[in-house]
Write an enzyme that holds these catalytic residues in place. Structure first.
Site, short mmCIF file in Angstrom:
data_model
loop_
_atom_site.label_atom_id
_atom_site.label_comp_id
_atom_site.label_asym_id
_atom_site.label_seq_id
_atom_site.Cartn_x
_atom_site.Cartn_y
_atom_site.Cartn_z
N HIS A 254 0.73 -1.21 -0.21
CA HIS A 254 0.12 0.35 0.06
C HIS A 254 1.08 1.48 0.07
O HIS A 254 1.01 2.16 -1.03
CB HIS A 254 -1.34 0.27 1.80
CG HIS A 254 -2.13 -1.05 1.57
ND1 HIS A 254 -3.39 -1.09 0.94
CD2 HIS A 254 -1.54 -2.17 2.65
CE1 HIS A 254 -3.61 -2.17 1.48
NE2 HIS A 254 -2.72 -3.01 2.20
O1 RIB Z 1 -4.78 -0.19 4.62
C1 RIB Z 1 -3.03 0.12 4.00
C2 RIB Z 1 -2.73 1.45 5.73
O2 RIB Z 1 -2.89 0.45 6.78
C3 RIB Z 1 -0.66 0.48 5.33
O3 RIB Z 1 -0.58 2.31 5.45
C4 RIB Z 1 -0.72 -0.04 6.42
O4 RIB Z 1 0.91 0.36 6.82
C5 RIB Z 1 -1.34 0.28 7.36
O5 RIB Z 1 -1.27 1.22 7.70
#
Ligand code: RIB
Ligand code: CA
Length: 325
Positions: A254
Site C-alpha cells: 500500500h
Molecule cells: O490499509 C493499509 C494501511 O494501513 C497501510 O498504510 C498499512 O501500513 C496500514 O497502516
C-alpha cells in the site's frame, strides 16, 4: 484515462517532502523507496504515529529504515501515541509484534530528533515558503490533524498532501467498508479533508491493483543488497494475510504506491471527487464516502486515484531499491 494529478504540477522539480508513517511493513518499503530517490525527493523529516503498532515501535522502525538506507541525516520525530478520539487499534496480526514481520529488529544507533512531530509540523509549515512542502501520509492522520487544529495557518506552507487510505470500489480491509488508516482515526481524516489543502488519496481501489508476484519479489531479491533482503523477508511474511483474506496470488504494498505517485504520477489515474469520512459509531465507521459520479454536486476536495500501472510501479520500486546498500 485522465493522467492529470491533483495539482497538475510537473514532477521535474525536487519535491520538499515530509513523510508521516506508522511502520509497518509497507511503510518500511515506502521509506526505503523514498530515501533512495535523492534526485527527486528532498526529505525534510520522517514523522511517526501509532497505528500498525504502538508509537515507540513505529518510531524505532522508522529509524531502522533510515539506517538501512544510510540516510541518518534525515531527522525522525515521534508524534501522536493515540488517535484524536476513538479507542486505539493496532495491526500486529498483520505486521507482527514488532511491526516488521519476517525480520529481526535491533535498536538503531541514531535516536529520535528533539521535540514532538506535531510541533515540528507546526513550526516547519508555518515558516515554509508558500505552498512549498508536500506531505505523504502513510498511517492514521493524527499528527497532521493535531497540527491543523493547533495552527490552521500551516496550510500556507503545504503544497499537497498525498494519503494512503480509504476505499470505495474495493471495500474495506479492516471492516467491510473501512480501510485501516481511516478506521484507526476517522476524526483526524475528517479534519484533513475539511482543511482545504490539495489532497490526493491512494486508496485500496488502486493499491489492490498493484500486487506482488513471485516474479516481482524475485527481482527484488536478485538485487542482493541488505535493503532488498530486508524487503523480501518482510514482504514474504506480510502479504500472507491479504492473500488469505482475498484469495489472491499476491499482496498489496500500500504505502509504497504513495512514493511511486510522487515520483511518477503518470503511472496513475483518477479523478477529482467529493469525499467525506463516516465518523459515526457503528458498521460504517471510517468509511470513505466517494461521490465518483458527482451526484451531490459537492466541492471536489480529493483527487481519488483508482488506476495504476502495476508493472511500472514494481519496476520503479526495484530500480530504486537497487541504489541502496
Ligand atoms: O490499509 C493499509 C494501511 O494501513 C497501510 O498504510 C498499512 O501500513 C496500514 O497502516
Ligand atoms: Ca502505514
Amino acid at each position: 484515462m485522465s493522467l492529470m494529478t491533483a495539482t497538475g504540477v510537473d514532477a521535474a522539480e525536487k519535491i520538499d517532502l515530509i513523510i508521516d508513517a506508522d511502520p509497518g511493513v509497507d511503510d518500511m518499503v515506502a521509506l526505503l523507496f523514498a530515501l533512495a530517490s535523492t534526485q527527486e525527493l528532498n526529505i525534510r523529516a520522517l514523522t511517526t504515529v501509532a497505528g500498525n503498532v504502538r508509537l515507540h515501535k513505529t518510531s524505532r522502525n522508522a529509524r531502522l529504515a533510515r539506517e538501512w538506507a544510510g540516510r541518518e541525516e534525515v531527522p525522525v520525530y515521534a508524534g501522536a501515541s493515540t488517535p484524536l478520539l476513538r479507542k486505539p487499534i493496532y495491526a500486529e496480526d498483520i505486521h507482527g509484534k514488532e511491526g516488521v514481520s519476517g525480520i529481526t529488529v535491533h535498536e538503531p544507533e541514531k535516536g529520535l530528533a528533539e521535540g514532538n512531530a506535531v510541533e515540528y509540523l507546526v513550526n516547519t509549515l508555518t515558516a515554509a515558503r508558500p505552498h512549498s512542502i508536500t506531505i505523504a501520509m502513510l498511517g492514521p492522520q493524527t499528527n497532521l490533524a493535531l497540527a491543523l487544529v493547533q495552527e490552521p495557518n500551516i496550510v500556507q506552507g503545504i503544497k499537497e498532501v498525498v494519503v494512503m487510505g480509504g476505499a470505495h470500489f474495493n471495500g474495506g480491509n479492516i471492516t467491510p467498508l473501512a480501510e485501516f488508516n481511516l478506521f484507526a482515526d476517522p476524526q483526524a481524516a475528517e479534519v484533513v479533508l475539511n482543511s482545504g489543502v490539495p489532497l490526493t488519496y491512494l486508496p485500496l481501489d488502486v493499491t489492490h491493483k498493484m500486487l506482488t508476484s513471485d516474479a516481482r519479489v524475485q527481482k527484488i531479491a536478485a538485487l542482493n543488497n541488505n535493503a532488498s533482503r530486508q524487503v523480501v523477508d518482510m514482504l514474504n511474511d506480510y502479504i500472507k494475510a491479504d492473500m488469505e483474506r482475498y484469495g489472491i496470488a499476491g499482496g498489496p504494498v500500500h504505502d509504497a504506491t504513495v512514493i511511486a505517485y510522487l515520483l511518477k504520477p503518470q503511472l496513475f489515474s483518477g479523478r477529482a471527487v467529493n469525499v467525506v469520512v463516516d465518523c459515526g459509531e457503528g458498521p460504517t465507521l471510517g468509511q470513505t464516502v466517494v461521490d465518483w459520479y458527482d451526484d451531490l454536486k459537492a466541492p471536489k476536495n480529493v483527487f481519488w486515484v483508482e488506476g495504476g500501472d502495476a508493472q511500472g510501479f514494481f519496476d520503479l520500486l526495484t530500480e530504486r531499491l537497487a541504489r541502496l546498500k
